[in-house]
Motif scaffolding. Structure first.
Motif: not given
Length: 123
Positions: A27, A48-50, A100-101
């Motif tokens: 992540r 981002s990671w998401s 996450f963002y």
């Protein structure tokens, strides 16, 4: 320790395309930076990671696209309509532990870096 390996650089004529790849599992918020000869390292794009958010430098907006293939643990930088001023050593960077963002635009926000891959655009 995260190891990042960039591939896909090369020599291309102006107006052409290249796709850079950077392998990294986990992540991580990811980014691409570049450094031209005699210049400071500059931000190019981030994700981002998401994968919910992306960001681009104004100089590449509309021409470059950052994306991630989670199944392959790889982040890509698709570069279209390349210009001679895009010539630089391109670096992949990663950071863990971000919301996450979050997209990270500053080089000092990243903990891990690849060795770089050269992109040369001829006129």
């Amino acid at each position: 320790q995260v190891q990042l390996v960039e591939t896909g650089g090369g020599l291309v004529q102006a107006g052409g395309s290249l796709r850079l790849s950077c392998a990294a599992s986990g992540r991580y918020a990811m980014g691409w930076f570049r450094q031209a000869l005699g210049q400071e390292r500059e931000f190019v794009a981030a994700i981002s990671w998401s994968d919910a958010s992306t960001a681009y430098a104004d100089s590449v907006k509309g021409r470059f696209t950052i994306s991630r293939d989670k199944a392959k643990n790889t982040v890509y930088l698709q570069m279209n309509s390349l210009k001679p001023e895009d010539t630089a050593l391109y670096y992949c960077a990663a950071d863990m532990g971000q919301p996450f963002y979050s997209v990270l635009r500053k080089s000092d926000e990243y903990d891990y870096w690849g060795q770089g891959t050269q992109v040369t655009v001829s006129s």
